[in-house]
Design an enzyme around this catalytic site. Sequence first.
Site, PDB file in Angstrom:
ATOM      1  N   LYS A 173       0.832  -1.203   0.000  1.00  0.00           N
ATOM      2  CA  LYS A 173       0.000   0.000   0.000  1.00  0.00           C
ATOM      3  C   LYS A 173       0.867   1.253   0.000  1.00  0.00           C
ATOM      4  O   LYS A 173       1.815   1.359   0.759  1.00  0.00           O
ATOM      5  CB  LYS A 173      -0.921  -0.016   1.222  1.00  0.00           C
ATOM      6  N   THR A 204      -7.808   8.538   9.378  1.00  0.00           N
ATOM      7  CA  THR A 204      -7.462   7.280   8.716  1.00  0.00           C
ATOM      8  C   THR A 204      -7.286   6.134   9.698  1.00  0.00           C
ATOM      9  O   THR A 204      -6.689   5.116   9.367  1.00  0.00           O
ATOM     10  CB  THR A 204      -6.164   7.454   7.915  1.00  0.00           C
ATOM     11  N   GLY A 206      -7.661   2.884  11.308  1.00  0.00           N
ATOM     12  CA  GLY A 206      -8.257   1.615  10.916  1.00  0.00           C
ATOM     13  C   GLY A 206      -8.314   1.343   9.429  1.00  0.00           C
ATOM     14  O   GLY A 206      -8.970   0.386   9.002  1.00  0.00           O
ATOM     15  N   THR A 207      -7.613   2.127   8.616  1.00  0.00           N
ATOM     16  CA  THR A 207      -7.683   1.901   7.172  1.00  0.00           C
ATOM     17  C   THR A 207      -7.117   0.533   6.781  1.00  0.00           C
ATOM     18  O   THR A 207      -7.682  -0.159   5.923  1.00  0.00           O
ATOM     19  CB  THR A 207      -6.932   2.995   6.401  1.00  0.00           C
ATOM     20  N   GLY A 208      -5.999   0.133   7.398  1.00  0.00           N
ATOM     21  CA  GLY A 208      -5.411  -1.156   7.064  1.00  0.00           C
ATOM     22  C   GLY A 208      -6.303  -2.321   7.455  1.00  0.00           C
ATOM     23  O   GLY A 208      -6.469  -3.287   6.695  1.00  0.00           O
ATOM     24  N   CYS A 209      -6.888  -2.234   8.642  1.00  0.00           N
ATOM     25  CA  CYS A 209      -7.820  -3.267   9.104  1.00  0.00           C
ATOM     26  C   CYS A 209      -9.001  -3.375   8.146  1.00  0.00           C
ATOM     27  O   CYS A 209      -9.431  -4.475   7.765  1.00  0.00           O
ATOM     28  CB  CYS A 209      -8.337  -2.938  10.495  1.00  0.00           C
TER      29      CYS A 209
END
Length: 266
Positions: A173, A204, A206-209
């Site tokens: 990412k 942002t 929690g974007t990866g989760c």
Amino acid sequence: MKTALSIAGSDCSGGAGIQADLKTMTMNGVYAMCALTALTAQNTTGVSDIMEITPAFLKAQLDMIFTDIRPDAVKTGMIPNSALIEATAERLSYYQAENLVVDPVMVATSGSRLMESEAAAALKQCLLPLAVLVTPNIPEAEVLSGMPVRTLEDMTAAALRIEEACGCGVLLKGGHGAHPAEDLLCVRGTLKWLRGKYVDNPNTHGTGCTLSSAIAANLAKGCDLETAVRKAKDYLSGALGAMLDLGRGSGPMNHAFALTGAFAEL
């Protein structure tokens, strides 16, 4: 109904961790389950404390899930130490879990470290070989690849290196770099840039989760890997684009931005 499992830590503020995973999986049309690896005391400004689950209790959770409602896909998030990573890998291997997506959560958006440094080696050795996809951001990719990632060319080299070393597909990412809308998908040596519209939103958390959970949900529904990733990116863009603004730090997204129906009404 298809099913998906999140193996991750709890975020009591609701924006990341299993809370974000369950919201995301539900909004993406699958029955969501979870196995806890840790409890965190955190909010949008940082993490103040972490209480880790024992490996035995984590295994017990996974046994109860797989022997009753078998997940069609599994997503892992925060697994804070090597013993818990090894326990997770042992149980997933034993049950021959399908469609495993690994979000190698090492540091929270707030900057708080969520994984012991030696756990990265266990992640590479035990868990990633079982996965179909790992979804590192640039700092995580630097740890997994052992090289600095500053340019698009570096992203290419790092993705290839991670795939070769770990034996799974890589979605690297670009959100932490100079090209935030540029994500790189690497599968069996084939590279594809997945370019999207950058959403200028400082919230942002929690974007990866969210992204990895949406990918797992799409895989559970039978999407091929590239389609699962593209649909997940669209969902993430929508959640960011809703411009929810909560908390005093980097706030959460609106996972329910597309929620309709009588039960969502005031």
